[in-house]
Design a protein around this motif. Structure first.
Motif, PDB file in Angstrom:
ATOM      1  N   MET A   1       0.861  -1.182   0.000  1.00 60.25           N
ATOM      2  CA  MET A   1       0.000   0.000   0.000  1.00 60.25           C
ATOM      3  C   MET A   1       0.896   1.230   0.000  1.00 60.25           C
ATOM      4  N   GLY A   2       0.557   2.208  -0.813  1.00 62.17           N
ATOM      5  CA  GLY A   2       1.375   3.409  -0.882  1.00 62.17           C
ATOM      6  C   GLY A   2       1.692   3.793  -2.315  1.00 62.17           C
ATOM      7  N   TRP A   3       2.675   4.647  -2.468  1.00 61.38           N
ATOM      8  CA  TRP A   3       2.976   5.251  -3.765  1.00 61.38           C
ATOM      9  C   TRP A   3       3.966   4.427  -4.575  1.00 61.38           C
ATOM     10  N   LEU A   4       3.674   4.290  -5.874  1.00 59.73           N
ATOM     11  CA  LEU A   4       4.626   3.817  -6.872  1.00 59.73           C
ATOM     12  C   LEU A   4       4.647   4.825  -8.009  1.00 59.73           C
ATOM     13  N   GLU A   5       5.802   5.063  -8.572  1.00 58.54           N
ATOM     14  CA  GLU A   5       5.907   6.081  -9.623  1.00 58.54           C
ATOM     15  C   GLU A   5       4.939   5.809 -10.774  1.00 58.54           C
ATOM     16  N   GLN A   6       4.901   4.571 -11.261  1.00 62.29           N
ATOM     17  CA  GLN A   6       4.008   4.252 -12.375  1.00 62.29           C
ATOM     18  C   GLN A   6       2.576   4.021 -11.919  1.00 62.29           C
ATOM     19  N   GLY A   7       2.384   3.417 -10.751  1.00 60.34           N
ATOM     20  CA  GLY A   7       1.049   3.042 -10.309  1.00 60.34           C
ATOM     21  C   GLY A   7       0.354   4.065  -9.443  1.00 60.34           C
TER      22      GLY A   7
ATOM     23  N   TYR B   1      -0.989   5.917  -6.223  1.00 64.08           N
ATOM     24  CA  TYR B   1      -1.456   5.318  -4.973  1.00 64.08           C
ATOM     25  C   TYR B   1      -2.089   3.965  -5.307  1.00 64.08           C
ATOM     26  N   ARG B   2      -1.500   2.902  -4.786  1.00 64.39           N
ATOM     27  CA  ARG B   2      -1.944   1.570  -5.146  1.00 64.39           C
ATOM     28  C   ARG B   2      -2.110   0.701  -3.911  1.00 64.39           C
ATOM     29  N   ILE B   3      -2.853  -0.386  -4.081  1.00 63.29           N
ATOM     30  CA  ILE B   3      -3.026  -1.403  -3.053  1.00 63.29           C
ATOM     31  C   ILE B   3      -2.806  -2.768  -3.709  1.00 63.29           C
ATOM     32  N   GLY B   4      -2.059  -3.630  -3.028  1.00 63.74           N
ATOM     33  CA  GLY B   4      -1.885  -4.999  -3.470  1.00 63.74           C
ATOM     34  C   GLY B   4      -2.456  -5.949  -2.445  1.00 63.74           C
ATOM     35  N   ILE B   5      -3.418  -6.773  -2.869  1.00 60.38           N
ATOM     36  CA  ILE B   5      -4.068  -7.738  -1.977  1.00 60.38           C
ATOM     37  C   ILE B   5      -3.591  -9.145  -2.332  1.00 60.38           C
TER      38      ILE B   5
ATOM     39  N   TYR C   1      -4.352  -2.953  -7.484  1.00 64.49           N
ATOM     40  CA  TYR C   1      -5.290  -1.877  -7.813  1.00 64.49           C
ATOM     41  C   TYR C   1      -4.513  -0.560  -7.809  1.00 64.49           C
ATOM     42  N   ALA C   2      -4.384   0.082  -8.973  1.00 64.37           N
ATOM     43  CA  ALA C   2      -3.484   1.235  -9.091  1.00 64.37           C
ATOM     44  C   ALA C   2      -4.217   2.494  -9.545  1.00 64.37           C
ATOM     45  N   HIS C   3      -3.524   3.631  -9.351  1.00 64.67           N
ATOM     46  CA  HIS C   3      -3.965   4.978  -9.738  1.00 64.67           C
ATOM     47  C   HIS C   3      -5.131   5.465  -8.870  1.00 64.67           C
ATOM     48  N   LEU C   4      -5.193   5.019  -7.616  1.00 62.91           N
ATOM     49  CA  LEU C   4      -6.274   5.457  -6.734  1.00 62.91           C
ATOM     50  C   LEU C   4      -6.140   6.938  -6.395  1.00 62.91           C
ATOM     51  N   ASP C   5      -7.273   7.559  -6.081  1.00 59.73           N
ATOM     52  CA  ASP C   5      -7.275   8.938  -5.622  1.00 59.73           C
ATOM     53  C   ASP C   5      -7.083   8.986  -4.112  1.00 59.73           C
ATOM     54  N   THR C   6      -7.848   8.183  -3.397  1.00 65.26           N
ATOM     55  CA  THR C   6      -7.734   8.094  -1.937  1.00 65.26           C
ATOM     56  C   THR C   6      -7.961   6.649  -1.516  1.00 65.26           C
ATOM     57  N   TYR C   7      -7.535   6.332  -0.299  1.00 65.96           N
ATOM     58  CA  TYR C   7      -7.743   5.006   0.280  1.00 65.96           C
ATOM     59  C   TYR C   7      -8.974   5.013   1.189  1.00 65.96           C
ATOM     60  N   ALA C   8      -9.495   3.809   1.454  1.00 69.23           N
ATOM     61  CA  ALA C   8     -10.551   3.674   2.446  1.00 69.23           C
ATOM     62  C   ALA C   8     -10.021   4.107   3.813  1.00 69.23           C
ATOM     63  N   PRO C   9     -10.822   4.788   4.617  1.00 70.28           N
ATOM     64  CA  PRO C   9     -10.350   5.272   5.931  1.00 70.28           C
ATOM     65  C   PRO C   9      -9.805   4.133   6.799  1.00 70.28           C
TER      66      PRO C   9
END
Length: 271
Positions: free
Chosen positions: A172-178, A180-184, A194-202
């Motif tokens: 979870m966090g920033w990747l240059e290409q992706g 804000y992303r999450i990996g499950i 899941y990449a290019h998110l605007d915000t994460y779930a609280p």
């Protein structure tokens, strides 16, 4: 003749090994899955003693059919029951079969939901195409190893993104290409990105357990630069699916899986 055909097929499978490019493109649809489910149920009903035996299951039937049908049961059909029963004993002992079985199990065992819930209306909110291996140029020429689900209304932070599976937040966090992303990491071992998110779930954080359908964040346009970069492309979700292979992490084409899951879209009320 059927017995001879099976012997030739088994010999061919043993000699050829795995075609990784064909495996990664993952030509499959809901019709294939239903046929396999029906055939496995038929086997268990006709041969009750086989229930619970290793490789008498849907993943094994899928793996066998992929090897037997040039990795494209959509075009060539799935293996018939007699061929499967005659051949599985020999094929299941090969490294190729066992390796592919692990990969298909990791991909399919935990799938439940389409990653973007639908509006409670008839309006279309996303669109996507099979862009597997299309050229991408940011950071140098490379191939697109995923599927982009594009927001029809190009506004960040509106469309929710949910987990397709149960699992654990591995990255979870920033990747240059992706961005804000999450990996499950799913319970069977598949990795869903899941990449290019605007915000994460609280309050969501690395190491948390999630359930299928749980909110991960909201679709955005982050990425292609230092942390916080937005606006370099249209709002979309880049979805990637990976398995841990003998050659390292290997990407799989998500497009056909997404098409299969379209009927499994949860609903959200957008305000």
């Amino acid at each position: 003749m059927k017995l001879l055909h099976t012997e030739i097929l088994v010999k061919q499978i043993k000699q050829e090994g795995i075609d990784y490019d064909a495996f990664r493109d993952l030509r499959i649809n809901e019709k294939v899955i239903r046929k396999i489910d029906k055939k496995v149920k038929h086997i268990v009903k006709q041969h009750p003693r086989l229930k619970g035996y290793a490789y008498i299951d849907n993943i094994a039937y899928l793996t066998f059919s992929m090897l037997a049908k040039d990795y494209n049961p959509v075009a060539h059909g799935v293996s018939d029951v007699d061929t499967f029963l005659r051949g599985i004993g020999d094929v299941a002992g090969t490294e190729s079969f066992q390796e592919l079985y692990r990969y298909y199990k990791a991909i399919f065992s935990d799938l439940m939901f389409f990653p973007v819930p639908s509006k409670n209306s008839k309006e279309e909110d996303i669109e996507y195409w099979d862009t597997w291996y299309d050229l991408r140029k940011y950071g140098g020429n490379r191939r697109h190893e995923g599927t982009d689900l594009m927001a029809i209304e190009n506004v960040r932070g509106i469309l929710p993104v949910v987990s397709m599976t149960d699992g654990i937040v591995e990255n979870m966090g920033w990747l240059e290409q992706g961005g804000y992303r999450i990996g499950i990491r799913s319970e069977a071992g598949g990795y869903f990105y899941y990449a290019h998110l605007d915000t994460y779930a609280p309050e969501l954080k690395k190491g948390d357990k999630v359930i299928a359908g749980q909110l991960l964040g909201f679709m955005g346009d982050s990425g292609y630069g230092s942390e916080g970069t937005i606006g370099k492309f249209d709002v979309h979700l880049h979805l990637g699916i990976y398995v841990d292979s003998i050659m390292g992490e290997m990407s799989i084409n998500p497009y056909y899986i997404l098409k299969m899951l379209e009927d499994n879209r949860s609903g959200y009320l957008y305000e």
